[in-house]
Scaffold this motif. Structure first.
Motif, PDB file in Angstrom:
ATOM      1  N   ASP A   1     124.058  82.027  30.372  1.00 46.23           N
ATOM      2  CA  ASP A   1     124.546  82.130  31.752  1.00 46.23           C
ATOM      3  C   ASP A   1     124.092  80.951  32.600  1.00 46.23           C
ATOM      4  O   ASP A   1     124.872  80.394  33.391  1.00 46.23           O
ATOM      5  N   THR A   2     122.840  80.539  32.428  1.00 47.29           N
ATOM      6  CA  THR A   2     122.295  79.438  33.223  1.00 47.29           C
ATOM      7  C   THR A   2     122.974  78.121  32.899  1.00 47.29           C
ATOM      8  O   THR A   2     123.370  77.356  33.799  1.00 47.29           O
ATOM      9  N   LEU A   3     123.121  77.850  31.613  1.00 44.56           N
ATOM     10  CA  LEU A   3     123.692  76.572  31.195  1.00 44.56           C
ATOM     11  C   LEU A   3     125.180  76.482  31.526  1.00 44.56           C
ATOM     12  O   LEU A   3     125.652  75.458  32.049  1.00 44.56           O
ATOM     13  N   THR A   4     125.923  77.530  31.252  1.00 41.04           N
ATOM     14  CA  THR A   4     127.363  77.497  31.547  1.00 41.04           C
ATOM     15  C   THR A   4     127.632  77.469  33.048  1.00 41.04           C
ATOM     16  O   THR A   4     128.624  76.881  33.488  1.00 41.04           O
ATOM     17  N   ALA A   5     126.759  78.076  33.841  1.00 40.67           N
ATOM     18  CA  ALA A   5     126.925  78.029  35.297  1.00 40.67           C
ATOM     19  C   ALA A   5     126.805  76.601  35.806  1.00 40.67           C
ATOM     20  O   ALA A   5     127.527  76.187  36.728  1.00 40.67           O
ATOM     21  N   ILE A   6     125.917  75.824  35.207  1.00 37.00           N
ATOM     22  CA  ILE A   6     125.783  74.412  35.579  1.00 37.00           C
ATOM     23  C   ILE A   6     127.001  73.632  35.101  1.00 37.00           C
ATOM     24  O   ILE A   6     127.577  72.814  35.839  1.00 37.00           O
ATOM     25  N   GLN A   7     127.423  73.880  33.864  1.00 38.00           N
ATOM     26  CA  GLN A   7     128.530  73.124  33.287  1.00 38.00           C
ATOM     27  C   GLN A   7     129.837  73.344  34.040  1.00 38.00           C
ATOM     28  O   GLN A   7     130.602  72.399  34.254  1.00 38.00           O
ATOM     29  N   TRP A   8     130.107  74.586  34.437  1.00 38.75           N
ATOM     30  CA  TRP A   8     131.352  74.892  35.146  1.00 38.75           C
ATOM     31  C   TRP A   8     131.194  74.826  36.667  1.00 38.75           C
ATOM     32  O   TRP A   8     132.099  75.191  37.391  1.00 38.75           O
ATOM     33  N   GLY A   9     130.044  74.345  37.142  1.00 38.16           N
ATOM     34  CA  GLY A   9     129.852  74.158  38.566  1.00 38.16           C
ATOM     35  C   GLY A   9     129.707  75.437  39.357  1.00 38.16           C
ATOM     36  O   GLY A   9     129.955  75.460  40.570  1.00 38.16           O
ATOM     37  N   LYS A  10     129.261  76.517  38.697  1.00 43.31           N
ATOM     38  CA  LYS A  10     129.105  77.791  39.399  1.00 43.31           C
ATOM     39  C   LYS A  10     127.747  77.909  40.089  1.00 43.31           C
ATOM     40  O   LYS A  10     127.549  78.782  40.926  1.00 43.31           O
ATOM     41  N   SER A  11     126.814  77.059  39.701  1.00 48.77           N
ATOM     42  CA  SER A  11     125.508  77.038  40.352  1.00 48.77           C
ATOM     43  C   SER A  11     125.090  75.596  40.589  1.00 48.77           C
ATOM     44  O   SER A  11     125.641  74.664  39.979  1.00 48.77           O
ATOM     45  N   GLU A  12     124.119  75.407  41.443  1.00 52.38           N
ATOM     46  CA  GLU A  12     123.662  74.064  41.786  1.00 52.38           C
ATOM     47  C   GLU A  12     123.020  73.393  40.571  1.00 52.38           C
ATOM     48  O   GLU A  12     122.241  74.012  39.832  1.00 52.38           O
ATOM     49  N   ASP A  13     123.353  72.133  40.362  1.00 56.14           N
ATOM     50  CA  ASP A  13     122.787  71.366  39.264  1.00 56.14           C
ATOM     51  C   ASP A  13     121.518  70.684  39.764  1.00 56.14           C
ATOM     52  O   ASP A  13     121.552  69.554  40.241  1.00 56.14           O
ATOM     53  N   THR A  14     120.398  71.365  39.652  1.00 56.19           N
ATOM     54  CA  THR A  14     119.133  70.812  40.134  1.00 56.19           C
ATOM     55  C   THR A  14     118.551  69.774  39.175  1.00 56.19           C
ATOM     56  O   THR A  14     117.581  69.093  39.511  1.00 56.19           O
ATOM     57  N   PHE A  15     119.131  69.654  37.972  1.00 58.02           N
ATOM     58  CA  PHE A  15     118.647  68.702  36.985  1.00 58.02           C
ATOM     59  C   PHE A  15     119.342  67.335  37.082  1.00 58.02           C
ATOM     60  O   PHE A  15     118.875  66.358  36.506  1.00 58.02           O
ATOM     61  N   GLY A  16     120.489  67.283  37.762  1.00 55.39           N
ATOM     62  CA  GLY A  16     121.250  66.044  37.826  1.00 55.39           C
ATOM     63  C   GLY A  16     121.979  65.747  36.536  1.00 55.39           C
ATOM     64  O   GLY A  16     122.160  64.588  36.154  1.00 55.39           O
ATOM     65  N   TRP A  17     122.446  66.793  35.846  1.00 51.95           N
ATOM     66  CA  TRP A  17     123.080  66.631  34.535  1.00 51.95           C
ATOM     67  C   TRP A  17     124.596  66.381  34.605  1.00 51.95           C
ATOM     68  O   TRP A  17     125.168  65.840  33.668  1.00 51.95           O
ATOM     69  N   THR A  18     125.239  66.802  35.660  1.00 46.94           N
ATOM     70  CA  THR A  18     126.703  66.732  35.697  1.00 46.94           C
ATOM     71  C   THR A  18     127.187  65.443  36.360  1.00 46.94           C
ATOM     72  O   THR A  18     126.500  64.854  37.199  1.00 46.94           O
ATOM     73  N   LEU A  19     128.395  65.034  35.970  1.00 47.04           N
ATOM     74  CA  LEU A  19     129.009  63.818  36.514  1.00 47.04           C
ATOM     75  C   LEU A  19     130.437  64.153  36.911  1.00 47.04           C
ATOM     76  O   LEU A  19     131.265  64.501  36.068  1.00 47.04           O
ATOM     77  N   LYS A  20     130.738  64.047  38.183  1.00 45.01           N
ATOM     78  CA  LYS A  20     132.089  64.310  38.675  1.00 45.01           C
ATOM     79  C   LYS A  20     133.016  63.191  38.250  1.00 45.01           C
ATOM     80  O   LYS A  20     132.692  62.026  38.296  1.00 45.01           O
ATOM     81  N   ILE A  21     134.229  63.575  37.834  1.00 47.92           N
ATOM     82  CA  ILE A  21     135.246  62.593  37.469  1.00 47.92           C
ATOM     83  C   ILE A  21     135.907  62.059  38.735  1.00 47.92           C
ATOM     84  O   ILE A  21     136.339  62.850  39.573  1.00 47.92           O
TER      85      ILE A  21
END
Length: 353
Positions: A333-353
């Motif tokens: 739940d935690t990882l997929t929430a970050i991947q799909w943008g459902k929760s705040e990415d406090t790690f700085g892992w995501t990159l917007k296209i």
């Protein structure tokens, strides 16, 4: 970095999400770059998706000079698209290239090539729950010679495939057979590289397990045949007496990006984590006395795959009563929430296209 873009003159109809499997449907375009020892990487281009022409003497056919990566683009609730840790894939691909004596591809170019291609085919990123756009960068050596040597000519390609939800019927635990005949890799070999030969070598044991009714195999090390390494094509983790234990990276285990992310989440949340050698005897003992509380595989495709049953030497052990564990579910739940943008990415892992 300059990328020449040639758009397709015959765009395909976008598929319905219900028809998506894994890696069966491909988008309209692909990225291609060429390498020669004299010119380096050159001719960066995006062209219509289609067949490639290579010599029958291509060294990838004869000597396995091939490496690849796998990552995803996700459609968020606001309609935007984002990637998950693409720089980690770039770095791992270059480690694989080093092991197979293939040319390094610049990390910044790797990320820019992906973002440019995904942006061009952005309409192909599905939006239904659990769906995503799978991204497959790969490199082949294509020297036109039967001599065995380091790669002097190579081609780097990125293709895209919209994929369906990995868990259409829910996050259900699977049965795993501990493999004690074949080995996936050995220290000093190519186990830590993401190359096709590793996966081809795993097929026989996987086929045996499937015929016996198991989903996959749990691999042991190739030297002493006693230490746990991976599960199928994924990294593996166990919760034993409250501590998460995962095999340490000894050179024969793929350094998974999902694995790395889960360890970082666990440590941030205060869970004890050990990256160490774990013998099959220790694991069997933990299964027998009930101290093995949860077990799961982890990788890009599934994110987290709970293990409900382990079989070793014809002895069947049930993990957590065959149910998904609380921590396993939390990590998914935690990882997929970050991947799909459902929760705040406090790690700085995501990159917007």
């Amino acid at each position: 970095m300059e990328i020449k873009i040639t758009r397709t003159d015959a765009p395909k109809a976008l598929p319905e999400s219900s028809t998506l499997g894994f890696g069966k449907i491909f988008t309209d375009h692909m990225f291609v770059a060429d390498y020669s020892k004299s010119e380096g990487w050159h001719d960066y281009r995006i062209i219509p998706y289609g067949n490639m022409s290579v010599s029958p003497a291509c060294t990838a056919f004869h000597y396995g000079t091939e490496i690849f990566e796998g990552l995803k683009a996700y459609r968020t609730a606001d309609g935007s698209v984002q990637l998950f840790r693409p720089l980690e894939n770039a770095r791992r691909m270059n480690r694989s290239a080093d092991r197979l004596c293939m040319p390094q591809f610049p990390e910044e170019d790797f990320v820019e090539a992906i973002t440019t291609l995904v942006k061009l085919d952005e309409a192909w990123v599905p939006s239904d729950p659990g769906t995503s756009l799978y991204i497959r960068p790969f490199m082949i050596g294509n020297d036109e010679t039967l001599g065995v040597h380091a790669v002097d000519h190579a081609t780097f390609v990125i293709i895209l495939s919209p994929v369906g939800s990995y868990y259409k019927e829910g996050l259900n635990p699977v049965s795993i057979m501990i493999e004690d005949q074949d080995v996936r890799a050995v220290r000093g070999g190519t186990g830590e590289a993401k190359c096709g030969g590793n996966y081809a070598a795993s097929n026989r044991a996987g086929d045996r397990a499937e015929k016996k009714g198991y989903s996959q195999v749990l691999w042991l090390d190739g030297v002493e045949r006693k230490y746990i390494e991976e599960v199928g094509a994924m990294n593996v983790m166990f919760k034993i007496n409250g501590t998460v234990v995962t095999p340490k990276l000894t050179g024969s285990i793929l350094p998974g990006i999902t694995r790395k992310s889960i360890i970082e989440i666990l440590k941030k949340e205060g869970y004890p984590v050990e990256e160490r050698l774990l013998s099959v005897e220790e694991l069997a003992g933990a299964m027998a006395d009930g101290s093995l509380e949860e077990a799961w595989g982890c990788g890009t495709a599934a994110v987290v795959s709970p293990i409900g049953e382990l079989v070793y030497k014809d002895q069947v052990y049930t993990v957590n009563e065959g149910k998904i564990g609380e921590l396993t579910q939390h990590l998914y739940d935690t990882l997929t929430a970050i991947q799909w943008g459902k929760s705040e990415d406090t790690f700085g892992w995501t990159l917007k296209i």
